[in-house]
Scaffold this active site. Sequence first.
Site, PDB file in Angstrom:
ATOM      1  N   PRO A  95       0.907  -0.954   0.282  1.00 48.05           N
ATOM      2  CA  PRO A  95      -0.257   0.330  -0.296  1.00 48.05           C
ATOM      3  C   PRO A  95       0.859   1.063   0.312  1.00 48.05           C
ATOM      4  CG  PRO A  95      -0.848  -1.596   1.537  1.00 48.05           C
ATOM      5  CD  PRO A  95       0.220  -2.168   1.354  1.00 48.05           C
ATOM      6  N   VAL A  96       0.461   2.448  -0.644  1.00 45.15           N
ATOM      7  CA  VAL A  96       1.119   3.356  -1.121  1.00 45.15           C
ATOM      8  C   VAL A  96       0.926   4.907   0.204  1.00 45.15           C
ATOM      9  CG1 VAL A  96       1.567   5.794  -2.210  1.00 45.15           C
ATOM     10  CG2 VAL A  96       0.804   3.458  -3.737  1.00 45.15           C
ATOM     11  N   ALA A  98       1.269   3.999   3.217  1.00 46.32           N
ATOM     12  CA  ALA A  98       1.032   3.704   4.471  1.00 46.32           C
ATOM     13  C   ALA A  98       1.889   3.338   5.439  1.00 46.32           C
ATOM     14  CB  ALA A  98      -0.410   2.626   3.965  1.00 46.32           C
ATOM     15  N   LEU A 100       4.418   1.486   5.280  1.00 43.21           N
ATOM     16  CA  LEU A 100       4.993   0.275   4.818  1.00 43.21           C
ATOM     17  C   LEU A 100       6.247   0.460   4.022  1.00 43.21           C
ATOM     18  CD1 LEU A 100       1.980  -1.697   4.901  1.00 43.21           C
ATOM     19  CD2 LEU A 100       3.587  -1.463   6.809  1.00 43.21           C
ATOM     20  N   GLY A 101       6.734   1.721   3.808  1.00 41.97           N
ATOM     21  CA  GLY A 101       7.977   1.665   3.511  1.00 41.97           C
ATOM     22  C   GLY A 101       8.240   1.349   1.308  1.00 41.97           C
ATOM     23  N   SER A 102       6.603   1.576   0.911  1.00 33.70           N
ATOM     24  CA  SER A 102       6.279   1.053  -0.229  1.00 33.70           C
ATOM     25  C   SER A 102       7.045   1.992  -1.464  1.00 33.70           C
ATOM     26  CB  SER A 102       4.748   2.324  -1.068  1.00 33.70           C
ATOM     27  OG  SER A 102       4.998   2.279  -2.045  1.00 33.70           O
ATOM     28  N   ALA A 104      10.228   3.350  -0.661  1.00 41.55           N
ATOM     29  CA  ALA A 104      11.636   2.703  -0.812  1.00 41.55           C
ATOM     30  C   ALA A 104      11.257   1.630  -1.691  1.00 41.55           C
ATOM     31  CB  ALA A 104      12.103   2.212   0.728  1.00 41.55           C
ATOM     32  N   ALA A 105      11.119   0.665  -1.158  1.00 38.01           N
ATOM     33  CA  ALA A 105      10.810  -0.941  -2.615  1.00 38.01           C
ATOM     34  C   ALA A 105      10.277  -0.457  -3.650  1.00 38.01           C
ATOM     35  CB  ALA A 105       9.138  -1.367  -1.739  1.00 38.01           C
ATOM     36  N   ASP A 146      14.152   2.958   6.419  1.00 32.76           N
ATOM     37  CA  ASP A 146      13.261   2.536   5.086  1.00 32.76           C
ATOM     38  C   ASP A 146      13.803   1.248   4.212  1.00 32.76           C
ATOM     39  OD1 ASP A 146      11.585   3.563   6.454  1.00 32.76           O
ATOM     40  OD2 ASP A 146      10.566   4.478   4.535  1.00 32.76           O
TER      41      ASP A 146
END
Length: 311
Positions: A95-96, A98, A100-102, A104-105, A146
């Site tokens: 999820p963007v 949010a 959760l490090g979107s 960076a991932a 992150d």
Amino acid sequence: MGLGEAPAKAILLGEHAVVYGYPAVAVPLPEMRARTQARFDNRSGDVVVEAGGRGLRVSVAANPNHPLAVASRLALEEVGAAVASVRVRLDSSIPVAAGLGSGAAVSAAVIRAITALFGRELPDAVLSDLVYQVEKLHHGNPSGIDNTVVAHGRPVLFRRGEPPEFPRLGAALTLLVADSGQGSLTREAVSGVRRARDAEPEPVDGRLARIGLLVEEAVPALVAGNGTRLGELMTENQRLLRELGVSSPELDALVGAAGEAGALGAKLTGAGRGGHAIALVTEATAPAVSEALSAAGARRVTVCRVPAHRP
Ligand code: PMV
């Protein structure tokens, strides 16, 4: 074809304090990933990143300041290619905005796919540095946690300006990752804490320092596989994050419900003010806690397992 991927991350303890030089611990969430495929294209002279599901199309030529364009350019520089005609397909279940490090991932996955296309496999530390450069553009003053956890893909004890450490988990962790339904804007949450600290330095610094102490206690608990202790420390961390003003009524409801349903501990994760809560559970308590999180308003609950270190 060049393939790339990177996991989401959850900060177990230490967010916000980590910006001020205190330690934090984070783990990869293998169940949520960004995946990429890069191919050479017909002489477009451009790198185009497309995420079909999200309706996203970023062209390095047309959107040079987009984080994915910056990530693509850094990848090309790394392999010494001045111009290239490349198409990158991105698929991400993270999820963007949010917590959760979107960001960076997806940057890590794009850089990996492009460098792989040119036959290069970047060391994790080099990838982490490149992702950090992208993070700096859209977060202002990121701590660097992150990019470190998504690039290395393993539990990290992180302290700004120091090489990361990789604690070995004594037991697997089961985390329920619960979506509050509210967005989490890292830059705003971080500047909110900074403003609070400028206005009243002493109480804010006291809370940040106490979060740092909780992290120092959490590391031996992680290494020993002591989930009970780790859970207590997470819940105490949530109390301090709440006092720092980065929780929200929705996150408080999720954390409270998880605790009542038997979680070992629960807290917000990432920048907060929205985004996700995490609850540390056992395999036995997972179903009841998951149900309680949904009843307390979670839009989605994902079970994530972080494996123990295998000698
Ligand atoms: O919300 P995320 O996934 O961007 O995590 C932010 C973590 C903070 O500690 C609040 C900021 C940082 O740069 O470490």
